[in-house]
Design an enzyme around this catalytic site. Structure first.
Site, PDB file in Angstrom:
ATOM      1  CG  ASP A 110       0.000  -0.003  -3.981  1.00 36.56           C
ATOM      2  OD1 ASP A 110      -0.956  -0.671  -3.571  1.00 36.56           O
ATOM      3  OD2 ASP A 110       0.828   0.533  -3.226  1.00 36.56           O
TER       4      ASP A 110
ATOM      5  CB  CYS B   7     -10.347   2.511   4.736  1.00 34.27           C
ATOM      6  SG  CYS B   7     -11.427   1.059   4.767  1.00 34.27           S
ATOM      7  CB  CYS B   8     -15.461   3.269   5.963  1.00 32.80           C
ATOM      8  SG  CYS B   8     -15.330   1.735   5.006  1.00 32.80           S
TER       9      CYS B   8
ATOM     10  CD  GLU C 190     -14.379  -1.458   2.042  1.00 38.54           C
ATOM     11  OE1 GLU C 190     -13.533  -0.630   2.394  1.00 38.54           O
ATOM     12  OE2 GLU C 190     -14.100  -2.495   1.391  1.00 38.54           O
TER      13      GLU C 190
ATOM     14  CD  GLU D 285     -12.243  -5.460   2.555  1.00 35.47           C
ATOM     15  OE1 GLU D 285     -12.515  -5.024   3.685  1.00 35.47           O
ATOM     16  OE2 GLU D 285     -11.357  -4.960   1.831  1.00 35.47           O
TER      17      GLU D 285
ATOM     18  CG  HIS E 168      -2.099  -0.901   1.126  1.00 32.12           C
ATOM     19  ND1 HIS E 168      -1.977  -2.247   1.404  1.00 32.12           N
ATOM     20  CD2 HIS E 168      -3.407  -0.696   0.815  1.00 32.12           C
ATOM     21  CE1 HIS E 168      -3.154  -2.834   1.275  1.00 32.12           C
ATOM     22  NE2 HIS E 168      -4.035  -1.923   0.902  1.00 32.12           N
TER      23      HIS E 168
ATOM     24  CG  HIS F  34     -10.438  -5.185  -2.688  1.00 32.40           C
ATOM     25  ND1 HIS F  34     -10.656  -3.826  -2.721  1.00 32.40           N
ATOM     26  CD2 HIS F  34     -10.322  -5.523  -1.375  1.00 32.40           C
ATOM     27  CE1 HIS F  34     -10.662  -3.361  -1.477  1.00 32.40           C
ATOM     28  NE2 HIS F  34     -10.468  -4.369  -0.640  1.00 32.40           N
TER      29      HIS F  34
ATOM     30  CB  CYS G  70     -14.217   2.251   0.999  1.00 31.63           C
ATOM     31  SG  CYS G  70     -13.457   3.140   2.375  1.00 31.63           S
TER      32      CYS G  70
END
Length: 652
Positions: free
Chosen positions: A206, A409-410, A332, A316, A157, A264, A334
């Site tokens: 990435d 993250c969300c 999710e 996810e 990441h 994902h 995000c």
């Protein structure tokens, strides 16, 4: 920092197309949401969610880790993930957009702005201190890996965090004029450009796309073409097995060849947002075609009624076509945000209304459910059913609202979208002004060498009436005001200055062309009659079920409104009418929808095995009597006592 008027915020929003961009539409150059539903939600974001960010980042260890990397603190790294820095950057982006919207002139506004500026400046200074002399910045690798870099592209990441840093820096520069964070971001981008690419040290990308769309925006902000080229390189390298060939990392098939979304969900949609950005700036037809094809496949086969995406908790990720579970839906938050970001770029690229239809559905349902009504707790996943007697596992995948997450993250992602939401409302082209979303406010843009603009007043989605008033018009030439007629709306009317208007419906756009004069009034009325919706029969999980909708809102039943029993055995009577009722006393003020139903007759057997042959002689309990059902907007669920919930209701 110099004050920025709220009316300028959309002109400096997350997507600011380059001067040579080859798109059908451009974001409005001036926009402000000033009242109504979204203004209220954004006020909660501004007064509750964003201000609590620094203390939450402190308690979670994110800021401590930056101090460790800067050499100004001692101790162990706090946090379980290499992407801890990204939460800081998303909060900085949200706070920067918010600073740009708090106009000076009131004691309350001046105080809130000063507090936010102080926090932002303090954290920017901390980020700058943590940066390495050559521009590299990632606290996980600097502190826990002895400075090791780019050895785990699949999971590290590093470039994902760089992308969020770049987006925060662009937001801060556009909203405030400040360059401190932009200098940090460009140094990191310049470092990345020396390491990655053809003939350079690393040929790879990435495993979590994000830097790609950020680099395009950095190109737009600085005019440096090499950032656009680097973004194109990263997009092109996906799908060639470079980092293992997994769909999870978008490395199984090249994007231009893909037939459906996979892997994902957030990673897929961030990559597709970047592809739309590149198509916008370069005019590449193949990238545009891939975006159109994959968006159609996603919406037709892999999108929940709420606009949520992501069928699997495991990885996810997207499931198979029409694999859209209820209680195990991941959806999710995000991913909902990523869907909005991608769809907006596609709306600008193509000019088609359907992309903004999905944005509306996602914003009001699959996105907004992710934050509590008070703005202080969150949902990472957004299921469409919580069963009676559900034992919640807690943690990030909880079906109960949580103050913060180990993988957080969300929450800051929600903050940054709400803080920049006015950017997604309006656009212009050579013919006029388009209104994509309905919110009270002012929206204007350039049409040729003239400025055109309208104000809007509405209580949408409580009611379907939208009143627009022309505020700016050249007066000597015609231009077109285009109003999106939502896909769900079966009937609409439009009047201009009190008289029925002769308007053409063009693929979702209601086109009103004339020589507009300031003060002219346009009244749009959308039919808000509650309705029942059924899914494609290939969606096994909801076959034989219906859902309640009203306007753009998806509804659900909650156990709190149905005492004396759970929801698993509820059956709706589709022959009885639906009734809407305004409830200002409930959930911050909502419109409920009432329906008639009953409780299903259940098998009455003492047998230990729940499966029986067809025609088996076991008796069943008598069906229950009439049961009054009360449905509330899905976005407001899980704001009261814990209990069961369901969107899809069996009809037998």
């Amino acid at each position: 920092m110099s004050p920025t008027s709220p009316a300028l915020s959309a002109a400096t929003g997350p997507v600011l197309l380059g001067p040579g961009a080859l798109t059908a539409l451009r974001p409005a150059t001036s926009a402000a949401i000033e009242g109504g539903f979204w203004h209220a939600r954004r006020e909660v974001n501004a007064r509750a969610s964003i201000p609590q960010g620094p203390s939450l980042l402190e308690s979670a260890g994110n800021l401590h880790d930056l101090r460790l990397a800067a050499g100004t603190a001692e101790g162990d790294f706090r946090g379980d993930y290499p992407f801890m820095d990204s939460d800081v950057y998303k909060w900085l982006e949200a706070a920067s957009w918010q600073i740009g919207q708090i106009g000076p002139g009131t004691e309350d506004g001046d105080s809130r702005r000063a507090d936010l500026v102080r926090d932002v400046d303090r954290i920017i200074a901390l980020v700058a201190e943590a940066q390495q002399p050559d521009g590299y910045l990632n606290t996980w690798f600097q502190v826990t890996k002895g400075g090791e870099r780019y050895k785990d592209l699949r999971w590290g990441h590093e470039l994902y965090c760089a992308g969020h840093l770049i987006q925060a820096a662009v937001a801060h520069h556009r909203a405030t004029g400040g360059k401190d964070l932009l200098r940090v971001a460009t140094r990191f981008a310049d470092h990345i450009d020396t390491v990655f690419g053809p003939g350079k040290a690393i040929d790879g990308f990435d495993g979590h796309p994000e830097v790609e769309t950020a680099l395009v925006e950095l190109y737009r902000e600085t005019g440096e073409r090499r950032y656009l080229d680097l973004a194109a390189y990263f997009v092109d390298r996906h799908g060639h097995g470079v980092i293992g060939g997994e769909a999870y990392c978008q490395d199984r098939v090249p994007l231009r060849e893909a037939e459906n979304v996979e892997g994902h969900a957030v990673r897929q949609l961030y990559l597709l947002a970047a592809a739309a950005d590149l198509a916008s700036e370069t005019g590449e037809a193949e990238l545009r075609a891939a975006g159109e094809r994959l968006w159609q496949a996603m919406t037709a086969t892999k999108t929940h009624l709420t606009g949520g995406v992501g069928a699997h908790h495991d990885k996810e990720d997207f499931g198979d076509p029409f694999e859209l579970p209820n209680e195990r839906a991941y959806c999710e938050t995000c991913a909902a945000i990523a869907s909005v970001q991608w769809s907006w770029r596609m709306a600008l690229l193509t000019g088609e209304a359907r992309y903004s239809d999905l944005i509306e559905r996602t914003l009001f349902n699959g996105f907004l459910s992710g934050v509590s009504l008070d703005g202080e707790s969150w949902l990472y996943v957004n299921p469409l059913q919580v069963r009676d007697g559900h034992t919640d596992p807690g943690g990030d995948h909880s079906a109960r609202r949580t103050r913060w997450f180990r993988c957080a993250c969300c929450p800051p992602n929600i903050m940054r979208l709400l803080a920049s939401l006015e950017h997604y409302v309006a656009s212009t082209d050579g013919a006029g002004l388009q209104i994509h979303q309905y919110a009270t406010g002012r929206f204007s843009g350039e049409v040729g060498d003239a400025v055109v603009g309208v104000s809007a007043h509405t209580s949408y989605p409580a009611a379907g009436a939208v009143v627009l008033t022309v505020e700016e018009s050249p007066g000597d030439r015609p231009w077109t005001l285009s109003l999106r007629i939502p896909e769900w709306s079966s009937r609409h009317t439009v009047r201009v200055d009190g008289e029925a208007a002769d308007a053409r419906l063009d693929n979702g756009w209601l086109r009103l062309e004339r020589e507009w004069a300031p003060g002219q009034r346009i009244e749009l009325e959308l039919d808000m009659t509650p309705r029942l919706t059924r899914a494609d029969p290939r969606v096994d999980a909801v076959r034989g079920c219906v859902a309640i909708e009203r306007g753009p809102l998806v509804y659900c039943l909650e156990q709190a409104d149905h005492p004396g029993g759970g929801l698993d055995d509820v059956v709706i009577d589709v022959t009885r009418p639906l009734t809407a009722e305004e409830r200002p006393d409930l959930l911050g003020g909502v419109t409920t929808v009432s329906a008639a139903g009953r409780r299903r007759a259940l098998p009455q057997t003492a047998h230990w095995w729940p499966y029986q042959g067809v025609g088996h002689g076991d008796t069943a309990s008598a069906p229950g009597g009439d049961l009054a059902l009360t449905a509330v907007p899905y976005y407001a669920w899980a704001n009261r006592e814990d209990g069961s919930m369901r969107v899809w209701l069996p009809t037998s």
